[in-house]
Write a protein that holds these residues in place. Sequence first.
Motif, mmCIF file in Angstrom:
data_model
loop_
_atom_site.group_PDB
_atom_site.id
_atom_site.type_symbol
_atom_site.label_atom_id
_atom_site.label_comp_id
_atom_site.label_asym_id
_atom_site.label_seq_id
_atom_site.Cartn_x
_atom_site.Cartn_y
_atom_site.Cartn_z
ATOM 1 N N GLN A 273 -12.999 -59.968 24.943
ATOM 2 C CA GLN A 273 -13.094 -59.829 26.398
ATOM 3 C C GLN A 273 -13.026 -58.367 26.821
ATOM 4 O OE1 GLN A 273 -10.119 -62.015 28.583
ATOM 5 N NE2 GLN A 273 -11.199 -61.836 30.517
ATOM 6 N N ALA A 274 -12.007 -57.651 26.353
ATOM 7 C CA ALA A 274 -11.876 -56.236 26.715
ATOM 8 C C ALA A 274 -12.994 -55.416 26.078
ATOM 9 C CB ALA A 274 -10.510 -55.704 26.273
ATOM 10 N N ARG A 277 -16.153 -55.592 28.095
ATOM 11 C CA ARG A 277 -16.023 -54.814 29.332
ATOM 12 C C ARG A 277 -16.127 -53.313 29.055
ATOM 13 N NH1 ARG A 277 -11.342 -56.262 30.342
ATOM 14 N NH2 ARG A 277 -10.205 -54.322 29.940
ATOM 15 N N ARG A 280 -19.607 -51.813 28.317
ATOM 16 C CA ARG A 280 -20.587 -51.632 29.391
ATOM 17 C C ARG A 280 -20.820 -50.169 29.736
ATOM 18 N NH1 ARG A 280 -17.967 -56.549 32.852
ATOM 19 N NH2 ARG A 280 -19.016 -58.268 31.766
ATOM 20 N N ASN A 301 -25.039 -55.365 31.558
ATOM 21 C CA ASN A 301 -23.792 -55.422 32.317
ATOM 22 C C ASN A 301 -23.443 -56.829 32.774
ATOM 23 O OD1 ASN A 301 -23.205 -52.734 32.051
ATOM 24 N ND2 ASN A 301 -24.100 -52.131 34.013
ATOM 25 N N GLU A 304 -21.206 -61.608 29.500
ATOM 26 C CA GLU A 304 -19.784 -61.929 29.564
ATOM 27 C C GLU A 304 -19.179 -62.187 28.186
ATOM 28 O OE1 GLU A 304 -17.894 -61.756 32.165
ATOM 29 O OE2 GLU A 304 -19.488 -61.370 33.630
ATOM 30 N N GLN A 309 -23.986 -60.093 24.757
ATOM 31 C CA GLN A 309 -24.203 -58.655 24.841
ATOM 32 C C GLN A 309 -25.026 -58.157 23.647
ATOM 33 O OE1 GLN A 309 -20.686 -55.940 24.926
ATOM 34 N NE2 GLN A 309 -21.287 -55.585 27.047
#
Length: 328
Positions: A273-274, A277, A280, A301, A304, A309
């Motif tokens: 998750q981190a 982020r 991005r 971007n 999720e 990604q």
Amino acid sequence: MQIGPYRIDPPLALAPMAGVTDKPFRLLCKRLGAGLAVSEMTTADPRLWHTRKSLRRMDHEGEPEPVSVQIAGYDPAMLAEAARFNVANGAQIVDINMGCPAKKVCNVWSGSALLQDEPLVARICKAVAGAVDAPVTLKIRTGWDRQNKNALAIARIAEDAGIAALAVHGRTRADKYEGEAEYETIAAVKASVRIPVFANGDVATPQQARHVLAATGADALMIGRGAQGRPWIFREIAHYLATGEQLPEPAPAEVAAILLGHLGHLYAFYGEQAGVRIARKHLGWYAKDRPENAAFRQVANRAESAQEQLRLVRGYFEALAAGGRLAA
């Protein structure tokens, strides 16, 4: 270039940047030609050393030598203890932050705010240099503002206090990252001390790198924003300085491999998750200055998950390779 027992070769360093020079990015830049990669600043406040954020910043397992860790604070005794703590946790070079212009850092009398108090600078440098056997370096700006430029005085204080090398960002704190770097001040600093000096500011191309070295007489270069999205800048500069020849732009397949490897390391280091982020901003930097890549930034971007990604990035570079080139 030599810092204590460590030879920095090539004499090119990745500048410490909060939120950027984490372990995955340091490892990448070292692999692509940086002779030194300085960590994000770690706080001198011992109450914060065992937070998840600090523990990640102090993770140097598997990192090639020399491991350079930047510490930030305002209290000489606390900074000395922070130096000891970081050396015990793998730091081989300790760097003191007196260059950060951020308000939240300067407002607690750290970073470049310290340049306003030369006696305190002397006490900090002496305390930290005397606390550890590892070489201690110092990163500064040319002064607090254009009316209060004291880089020469600070450089002499640092040398007298036992600082092993000095990095000078050619702007005042008030300039932040605006305007052109003042290489004449870095040249004056280099001429006034015997310790090695890094020139920092606006080094974004091999040609500019050669110009800055010639203009300042510096022993080495420190590169910050120029490496964002272009971590291969270190090998480009090293090759150009050694041969006078410019390396070709990396092919789309190589850029894809570099970026996908970086993303994988981010997911492993931070968790999915981190990692997604944090990735991005790096995706945005890889696509910067490339107008046709705006669509890629928007799509990437939106991802999720790591799987999504990676899929979007692979798809983009496959399409790019089919077109035959990566826009420079």
